[in-house]
Design a protein around this motif. Structure first.
Motif, short mmCIF file in Angstrom:
data_model
loop_
_atom_site.label_atom_id
_atom_site.label_comp_id
_atom_site.label_asym_id
_atom_site.label_seq_id
_atom_site.Cartn_x
_atom_site.Cartn_y
_atom_site.Cartn_z
N GLU A 6 0.82 -1.22 -0.04
CA GLU A 6 0.04 -0.01 0.09
C GLU A 6 0.88 1.09 -0.09
N ASP A 7 0.43 2.55 -0.62
CA ASP A 7 0.86 3.79 -0.72
C ASP A 7 0.51 4.35 0.56
N TRP A 37 0.05 7.37 0.99
CA TRP A 37 -1.09 8.30 0.49
C TRP A 37 -2.55 7.59 0.38
N ALA A 38 -2.43 6.64 0.76
CA ALA A 38 -3.78 5.79 0.15
C ALA A 38 -5.08 6.48 0.98
N SER A 39 -5.09 6.97 1.98
CA SER A 39 -6.30 7.57 2.63
C SER A 39 -6.81 8.75 1.69
N LEU A 40 -5.88 9.37 0.85
CA LEU A 40 -6.34 10.85 0.22
C LEU A 40 -7.10 10.23 -1.04
N ARG A 41 -7.19 8.88 -1.50
CA ARG A 41 -8.13 8.54 -2.55
C ARG A 41 -9.42 8.78 -2.47
N ALA A 42 -9.69 8.76 -1.03
CA ALA A 42 -11.17 8.99 -0.60
C ALA A 42 -11.86 10.40 -1.09
N ALA A 46 -1.56 7.07 -5.17
CA ALA A 46 -1.54 6.29 -4.18
C ALA A 46 -2.13 4.80 -4.57
#
Length: 258
Positions: A11-12, A14-19, A26
């Motif tokens: 996982e990247d 920054w994955a949470s920013l995809r929301a 990410a």
């Protein structure tokens, strides 16, 4: 010798920013590569973008829906482009009407001319965008224009049209202002984005600095209510100042705060 494969996706951070965005950020990785599911998603998005460029304007369906929300005539027009391939290769032809369409506008009764605003629906680079978003936007915008006392010329559906086709249509209708709703160049996460271009004193030869653009009108971008309000505001300002383009500032946000 037994080969072992590690298919674990890392996982990247920054994955949470995809929301918060549909942009491709990410994505994570598998070893040194992008995960297969993201590669396939990219190819699917690219296919949707290509399909949008070659999509067709649903003129009959749009005309039926427009006549349900607009009391005046709805005209089907065509640019001087012969087909989609010529449209992509000859932008100049997409900016002008063919002879039959210009003749139809010239022959209109005087009662339909010299109105405040002419609204043109053009396929642009994504007819899909117009087929989906034009009617919901106009359902909100037309009552706003009426409430502001603006008269509206016959609505025009322009196949194989580019933004500047509105200048010729507006000039033939002798309209004070034009609003061109058009399919924007598809992105890899927005194949159905619609734009709106406002031009005061339309005439052939106008260039882009004479226009105001409201971009990315779609459910995942600028929603219909906000877009309709912004367009209505800019129309009012254009008539107040008798201009459009770089000299007409979009202060809609400040207007809402008053």
């Amino acid at each position: 010798m037994e080969l072992r494969h590690n298919n674990h996706i890392q996982e990247d951070p920054w994955a949470s920013l995809r929301a918060f965005t549909t942009a491709r950020i990410a994505l994570g990785r598998t070893g040194a590569a992008i995960p297969l599911k993201e590669v396939l998603a990219f190819r699917l998005a690219h296919a949707h973008a290509r399909d949008a460029v070659y999509s067709h304007l649903d003129t009959n369906g749009l005309q039926e829906k427009l006549q349900a929300i607009f009391a005046g005539p709805v005209l089907q027009l065509h640019s001087s482009v012969a087909d989609r391939y010529e449209y992509l290769q000859r932008p100049d032809k997409g900016r002008r009407l063919d002879t039959e369409s210009s003749g139809r506008l010239s022959a209109l009764k005087d009662e339909y001319k010299q109105q405040d605003i002419a609204i043109i629906l053009a396929d642009g680079l994504s007819a899909t965008a117009l087929n989906i978003h034009a009617i919901p936007l106009l359902e909100l915008l037309l009552p706003m224009l009426k409430a502001a006392g603006r008269s509206v010329a016959p609505l025009c559906l322009a196949e194989q049209g580019r933004v500047a086709i509105g200048d010729e249509i507006g000039a033939l209708l002798q309209a004070k202002c034009t609003l061109v709703l058009i399919g924007e160049r598809p992105g890899l996460s927005s194949a159905d984005s619609m734009g709106a271009y406002l031009t005061y004193s339309p005439r052939p030869g106008n260039t882009d600095e004479t226009r105001n653009c409201i971009s990315n009108i779609r459910e995942e971008g600028l929603d219909y209510s906000h877009a309709a309000g912004k367009i209505s505001y800019l129309v009012s300002e254009a008539f107040r100042l008798c201009l459009s383009g770089v000299d007409l500032k979009d202060n809609y946000g400040l207007f809402l705060e008053k």
